[in-house]
Each structure stands twice: as C-alpha cells, then as structure tokens.
Design an enzyme around this catalytic site. Structure first.
Site, PDB file in Angstrom:
ATOM      1  N   HIS A 183       0.806  -1.169  -0.122  1.00 34.38           N
ATOM      2  CA  HIS A 183      -0.032   0.042   0.186  1.00 34.38           C
ATOM      3  C   HIS A 183       0.737   1.385   0.009  1.00 34.38           C
ATOM      4  O   HIS A 183       0.658   2.291  -0.827  1.00 34.38           O
ATOM      5  CB  HIS A 183      -0.966  -0.162   1.207  1.00 34.38           C
ATOM      6  CG  HIS A 183      -1.595   1.118   1.326  1.00 34.38           C
ATOM      7  ND1 HIS A 183      -2.939   1.067   1.263  1.00 34.38           N
ATOM      8  CD2 HIS A 183      -1.593   2.334   1.853  1.00 34.38           C
ATOM      9  CE1 HIS A 183      -3.660   2.441   1.439  1.00 34.38           C
ATOM     10  NE2 HIS A 183      -2.595   3.107   1.958  1.00 34.38           N
ATOM     11  N   GLU A 184       2.076   1.223   0.793  1.00 38.57           N
ATOM     12  CA  GLU A 184       2.425   2.529   0.987  1.00 38.57           C
ATOM     13  C   GLU A 184       3.436   2.683  -0.263  1.00 38.57           C
ATOM     14  O   GLU A 184       3.967   3.847  -0.540  1.00 38.57           O
ATOM     15  CB  GLU A 184       3.463   2.543   2.420  1.00 38.57           C
ATOM     16  CG  GLU A 184       2.427   2.237   3.540  1.00 38.57           C
ATOM     17  CD  GLU A 184       1.560   3.227   3.634  1.00 38.57           C
ATOM     18  OE1 GLU A 184       1.368   4.442   2.889  1.00 38.57           O
ATOM     19  OE2 GLU A 184       0.424   3.433   4.686  1.00 38.57           O
TER      20      GLU A 184
END
Length: 162
Positions: free
Chosen positions: A133-134
């Site tokens: 996600h990051e």
C-alpha cells in the site's frame, strides 16, 4: 518532534512519483520522527513522506504486532507471490473511507535504513499489505486506483458526502 499537516485526497501531490532519498542525515531522521508523531496523531499504521507533502521515498509503519516503528528508505518490491488475498484498506489522506483491496500475500523487497545500509527482506500478513500500500503511494498510486471503476465511483461519492 512535530505533528505535520496531512495532505488529503484528491491533492495532486498524492499522485506524484517520489524522488529517492540521497542524503542520509539528521534532516532524514527528523522527518521520520515527524512522520511517526503525525501517524500516531492521525491515527494510523502506515504513512509516507508524501502524506505530509514531502516528495521522498520514505515509509514508516507502526504495526500493532511490532515492538517499534519500522522505517524504510527507498523501498522497492522485487517479488510478489501469486497467492492473493483481499484486505480492508484505507488512508490517513482519506479518513473515514475503506474498501477491500486484493494484494499479494507475500512479498520480497529491498530498502535502505536510516544510515544508508541496504537490506532485502520478505514480508507477509499485515506487514506485506501495508508495504504494498505505502510503496504504491511512493509510486504515485493512491490506494483507490486498485479498486474497480464501479467500486471507486461509489467510494468517491461516499467520501464527498463525509
């Protein structure tokens, strides 16, 4: 040190590909402390420098099962497992909204620590999901881009009404 203002969707800075960190100095260490303070105030479990308007490849995770925050400088995913799973995701840049996103269960990734030393590791579970996600965020991919067009439209309508 300081809680920084969070950049909120649809700010265009969240769509930028981040520049690699080249200076491993006190300014970088101060940035990571600010990221941790901001993340805990949000609250959340993952944050990147772009979430506070800084275009650098810095990720900080503060996972419930970890004893201390994890800092990743210039992280890159080098391998994704074919085994995938849906998990509920959201963002501190889009508070109050979440949706299931399909991600690889296990990843291999490389990164540099705060002192410029390179590492390669594998991750699974929540750590794997958060890193994917990051790192997407560092690559200018906001998490809702991983949703179908219909689900994204519904989510954006809900977000506008909040």
């Amino acid at each position: 040190m300081t809680v920084q203002p969070i950049i909120f969707f649809p700010d265009q800075r969240l769509k930028q590909i981040c520049a690699p960190v080249i200076e491993f100095d006190n300014a970088l260490r101060t940035l990571t402390v600010d990221l941790l303070d901001t993340l805990r105030a949000a609250p959340g479990i993952g944050i990147t420098a772009p979430h506070i308007g800084i275009n650098q490849r810095v990720v900080l995770l503060d996972l419930p099962q970890s004893n201390m925050p994890e800092i990743y400088i210039n992280p890159e995913i080098t391998w994704l497992s074919d085994n995938k799973k849906q998990n509920e995701e959201g963002s501190i840049s889009m508070p109050g909204i979440s949706a299931p996103v399909e991600r690889s269960v296990t990843i291999r990734f490389c990164y540099t620590d705060l002192y410029g030393k390179e590492h390669t590791e594998e991750a699974d579970g929540l750590r794997s999901i958060c890193l994917q996600h990051e790192i997407d965020q560092l690559n200018g991919i906001f998490w809702i881009q991983r949703l179908s067009a219909l689900r994204r439209t519904r989510l954006l309508t809900r977000y506008k009404n909040i």
